[in-house]
Design a protein around this motif. Structure first.
Motif, PDB file in Angstrom:
ATOM      1  N   GLU A  23       0.851  -1.185   0.000  1.00 27.08           N
ATOM      2  CA  GLU A  23       0.000   0.000   0.000  1.00 27.08           C
ATOM      3  C   GLU A  23       0.889   1.238   0.000  1.00 27.08           C
ATOM      4  O   GLU A  23       2.001   1.221   0.547  1.00 27.08           O
ATOM      5  N   GLY A  25       2.613   4.820   0.745  1.00 25.45           N
ATOM      6  CA  GLY A  25       2.966   5.517   1.968  1.00 25.45           C
ATOM      7  C   GLY A  25       2.337   6.893   2.036  1.00 25.45           C
ATOM      8  O   GLY A  25       1.501   7.264   1.197  1.00 25.45           O
ATOM      9  N   VAL A  69       8.489   6.726   6.336  1.00 22.29           N
ATOM     10  CA  VAL A  69       7.677   5.586   5.911  1.00 22.29           C
ATOM     11  C   VAL A  69       7.512   5.658   4.399  1.00 22.29           C
ATOM     12  O   VAL A  69       6.929   6.607   3.864  1.00 22.29           O
ATOM     13  N   TRP A  86       3.473   0.698   2.983  1.00 19.48           N
ATOM     14  CA  TRP A  86       2.911  -0.210   3.979  1.00 19.48           C
ATOM     15  C   TRP A  86       2.721  -1.581   3.355  1.00 19.48           C
ATOM     16  O   TRP A  86       2.494  -1.701   2.154  1.00 19.48           O
ATOM     17  N   GLN A 109       0.207  -4.689   3.919  1.00 21.78           N
ATOM     18  CA  GLN A 109      -0.961  -5.254   4.584  1.00 21.78           C
ATOM     19  C   GLN A 109      -0.764  -6.763   4.685  1.00 21.78           C
ATOM     20  O   GLN A 109      -0.752  -7.453   3.666  1.00 21.78           O
ATOM     21  N   ARG A 146      -0.776  -2.783   9.889  1.00 24.77           N
ATOM     22  CA  ARG A 146       0.060  -2.866   8.693  1.00 24.77           C
ATOM     23  C   ARG A 146       1.517  -2.768   9.093  1.00 24.77           C
ATOM     24  O   ARG A 146       1.849  -2.108  10.083  1.00 24.77           O
ATOM     25  N   ASP A 147       2.355  -3.404   8.312  1.00 25.49           N
ATOM     26  CA  ASP A 147       3.787  -3.361   8.555  1.00 25.49           C
ATOM     27  C   ASP A 147       4.377  -2.189   7.768  1.00 25.49           C
ATOM     28  O   ASP A 147       4.214  -2.102   6.543  1.00 25.49           O
ATOM     29  N   ALA A 148       5.068  -1.282   8.449  1.00 30.04           N
ATOM     30  CA  ALA A 148       5.626  -0.094   7.811  1.00 30.04           C
ATOM     31  C   ALA A 148       6.991  -0.406   7.211  1.00 30.04           C
ATOM     32  O   ALA A 148       7.841  -1.030   7.861  1.00 30.04           O
TER      33      ALA A 148
END
Length: 376
Positions: A107, A109, A125, A128, A130, A198-200
């Motif tokens: 996704e 940033g 960042v 992302w 998901q 979510r993982d950044a």
């Protein structure tokens, strides 16, 4: 007294014109081979030409039009150099790679997906991820979350009743129940974050995006490379040395980038062979490195600690003759240039060392040699 006829003046004029046309010119030329090495034939004295001995006659106006420049050669103590093939790599101290920790969908940033060449800051960042999970796994996590929330609600009600009976209930039971409520909240929060979080993908260093291999909505695997960040002003050059004795005699190195000479700092040599050679690492800094790309092949000059007396000229002075020999053009007279066959050795990328063919004190063409070489 007798008078001449009226037509006589016209006849005299015609006769004089005929005599002048038949008379030899005052600047008569010598036969071929009898000019005694003097100036070129007068008929061609107004323009450049290649002479019989291979030299070039170039008048002063033509020299100015061709922007011909020469330099007086001198002997100097210069380091012995060897030319090695290398490639540009990222400096691990100023760049980095961004990889996905979990499998999932990409996704954008806060500023959208970064483009190659875009400047980024450390800690920013970039995108992302998901996380992707199987339906059964997500259902199990959702059920566990519901159980934890229900258990936490019951524990909170029990804690409220015990606090009303604080005068008759031991203090340790109330504290134990408070800890149980806090633990239930934290476990529920952790599972809830895992379901909806979510993982950044964060930039590990400041620099520019060297490569981007994803688009919005793309599914990536764990540990997959997503972005690569480099500092264009701080790079490393990696070369392969097939002679191990070279490592102990490295005094420095240089790299020619366009018309700029970039000094290189020797970092060290690996102790494991790669393609039957030892990898050498050099550190480079400077604004001129912004034209290089990671992975680009280059040729660098490694200088030894020992020196030798030699003549240095710019690489642009070297030409090729019809026999494919390396030559330079030497100015032997104000309007004459002679080709000299030379042997060379690498020096620093922008200059080469002339080991034979030219003596100190001679004037070698450094600008316009290409145009002189084309004169026929």
């Amino acid at each position: 007294m007798n008078r001449l006829p009226s037509s006589t003046p016209r006849q005299l004029t015609a006769t004089l014109a005929l005599l002048f046309s038949l008379a030899p010119p005052t600047g008569a030329l010598a036969d071929a081979g009898h000019d005694h090495g003097g100036a070129p034939p007068a008929a061609a004295a107004n323009g450049p030409q290649r002479l019989a001995d291979g030299s070039v006659f170039l008048p002063k106006p033509s020299q100015r039009q061709l922007a011909v420049r020469t330099v007086v050669t001198t002997l100097a103590a210069l380091p012995r150099s060897i030319e090695l093939d290398g490639r540009v790599v990222s400096d691990p101290q100023s760049g980095g790679k961004v990889q996905a920790l979990v499998a999932g969908r990409i996704e954008s940033g806060p500023r959208g997906l970064p483009e190659p060449g875009q400047a980024v800051r450390k800690g920013e960042v970039l995108a992302w991820v998901q996380p992707a999970a199987a339906p059964l796994e997500r259902a199990a996590q959702a059920a566990q979350l519901a159980e934890l929330r229900a258990a936490g609600t019951l524990a909170e009600k029990r804690l409220a009743r015990l606090r009303e009976l604080a005068d008759t209930v031991p203090r340790k039971e109330i504290e134990a129940l408070e800890s149980e409520v806090a633990a239930a909240r934290e476990r529920a929060g952790a599972i809830g974050t895992g379901l909806s979080g979510r993982d950044a993908l964060v930039a590990p260093a400041s620099g520019v995006i060297a490569s981007s291999s994803v688009v919005a909505g793309q599914v990536v695997d764990a540990r997959e490379l997503v972005f690569e960040i480099v500092d264009p002003a701080r790079l490393r050059i990696e070369a392969l040395a097939y002679d191990p004795a070279l490592i102990s005699d490295i005094g420095g190195a240089s790299l020619a980038v366009g018309g700029t000479q970039v000094p290189l700092q020797f970092v060290g040599a690996a102790r494991a062979l790669r393609d039957q050679a030892l990898p050498l690492a050099f550190r480079a800094q400077g604004a001129a490195l912004s034209t290089l790309a990671v992975g680009q092949p280059v040729r660098l000059q490694v200088h030894s600690r020992s020196t030798h007396e030699t003549i240095a000229v710019p690489r642009a002075a070297l030409m090729r003759n019809a026999a494919n020999e390396t030559i330079v053009w030497v100015k032997t007279a104000p309007e004459r240039f002679a080709p000299r066959t030379v042997t060379t050795a690498p020096l620093d990328g922008l200059r080469v060392a002339l080991t034979s063919g030219v003596a100190p004190g001679e004037r070698v063409v450094i600008d316009g040699a290409t145009l002189i070489n084309q004169i026929r």
